[in-house]
Design a protein around this motif. Sequence first.
Motif, short mmCIF file in Angstrom:
data_model
loop_
_atom_site.label_atom_id
_atom_site.label_comp_id
_atom_site.label_asym_id
_atom_site.label_seq_id
_atom_site.Cartn_x
_atom_site.Cartn_y
_atom_site.Cartn_z
N MET A 1 42.45 38.07 40.55
CA MET A 1 43.56 38.59 39.69
C MET A 1 43.78 39.73 39.81
O MET A 1 42.93 40.75 39.96
CB MET A 1 42.95 38.37 37.98
CG MET A 1 44.11 38.20 37.03
SD MET A 1 43.47 37.55 35.50
CE MET A 1 44.40 36.30 34.90
N ASP A 2 45.23 40.28 39.84
CA ASP A 2 45.59 41.49 40.03
C ASP A 2 45.34 42.46 38.83
O ASP A 2 45.07 41.93 37.64
CB ASP A 2 47.19 41.62 40.51
CG ASP A 2 47.65 42.57 40.88
OD1 ASP A 2 46.95 43.60 41.31
OD2 ASP A 2 48.74 43.01 40.87
N ILE A 3 45.22 43.78 39.10
CA ILE A 3 44.98 44.85 38.20
C ILE A 3 46.09 45.01 36.91
O ILE A 3 45.79 44.91 35.79
CB ILE A 3 44.47 46.01 38.54
CG1 ILE A 3 43.88 46.97 37.44
CG2 ILE A 3 45.84 46.92 39.35
CD1 ILE A 3 42.61 46.88 37.17
N VAL B 1 47.48 41.21 30.22
CA VAL B 1 46.63 40.21 29.37
C VAL B 1 45.83 41.11 28.62
O VAL B 1 45.84 40.56 27.26
CB VAL B 1 45.85 39.27 30.22
CG1 VAL B 1 44.87 38.43 29.35
CG2 VAL B 1 46.75 38.27 31.08
N THR B 2 45.02 41.79 29.03
CA THR B 2 44.41 42.59 27.88
C THR B 2 45.25 43.27 26.75
O THR B 2 44.65 43.25 25.58
CB THR B 2 43.46 43.86 28.62
OG1 THR B 2 42.88 43.33 29.83
CG2 THR B 2 42.55 44.71 27.88
N TYR B 3 46.15 44.10 26.91
CA TYR B 3 47.07 44.46 26.30
C TYR B 3 47.54 43.39 25.17
O TYR B 3 47.82 43.62 24.07
CB TYR B 3 48.27 45.12 26.63
CG TYR B 3 49.07 46.16 25.76
CD1 TYR B 3 48.48 47.23 25.05
CD2 TYR B 3 50.43 45.63 25.24
CE1 TYR B 3 49.31 47.84 23.97
CE2 TYR B 3 50.97 46.21 24.40
CZ TYR B 3 50.52 47.57 23.89
OH TYR B 3 51.32 47.90 22.58
N GLY B 4 47.88 42.32 25.82
CA GLY B 4 48.56 40.92 24.98
C GLY B 4 47.26 40.83 23.94
O GLY B 4 47.76 40.46 22.58
N ILE B 5 46.13 40.71 24.07
CA ILE B 5 45.05 40.27 23.33
C ILE B 5 44.98 41.37 22.45
O ILE B 5 44.98 41.20 21.04
CB ILE B 5 43.87 40.01 24.10
CG1 ILE B 5 43.99 38.76 24.88
CG2 ILE B 5 42.67 39.89 23.09
CD1 ILE B 5 42.62 38.65 25.93
N PHE B 6 44.90 42.59 22.85
CA PHE B 6 44.94 43.47 21.66
C PHE B 6 45.99 43.70 20.71
O PHE B 6 45.89 44.01 19.68
CB PHE B 6 44.86 44.98 22.72
CG PHE B 6 44.76 46.41 21.84
CD1 PHE B 6 43.77 46.81 21.10
CD2 PHE B 6 46.14 47.07 21.87
CE1 PHE B 6 43.77 47.85 20.30
CE2 PHE B 6 46.15 48.35 21.24
CZ PHE B 6 45.00 48.77 20.39
#
Length: 155
Positions: free
Chosen positions: A1-3, A9-14
């Motif tokens: 998975m690309d950075i 995705v991490t920001y979306g979860i946050f």
Amino acid sequence: MDIYVRSIVTYGIFFLGSQVVYFGMKFNGSASPRNPIWHLVNGFHSFVTYGTLLVVVIFIFIEFVFPLVLILIDETSKYLQPPRELAPEEHQANKKQSLERLEEDRKEQERFLEEQQRIEAKKKEEEELRKQKIVEERKSRTAEEVTRSALDDFL
């Protein structure tokens, strides 16, 4: 998975987590001005929400609006360039074409006016025939018909 995908995705979860905490406290009844945690959650929620909105607006501007503006500027700059000088032969040919177009337009205008005059003359002729017919009908009426129509008009 690309950075980049991982970071989005991490920001979306946050982002979703901050929304869940904010609305959870709001609907739970914990959103009281006297609750010290509420001020922290409210400020954090505002920071994350408006920051995300700002990033989305900047992304839309950079990806869509700015290239569109560049395309429009490029298109208008083509029209702002001075026209190239025409050769005398081209100038004469353009002049001749313009004169031919003007002559065609004048002839078309004359045809249109003639057609309008013909239509008006035909209408006048039909109106005259109708008037003559009415006069002949009035002359040919009997005295009894005249009396009846006068009585109808009176009543």
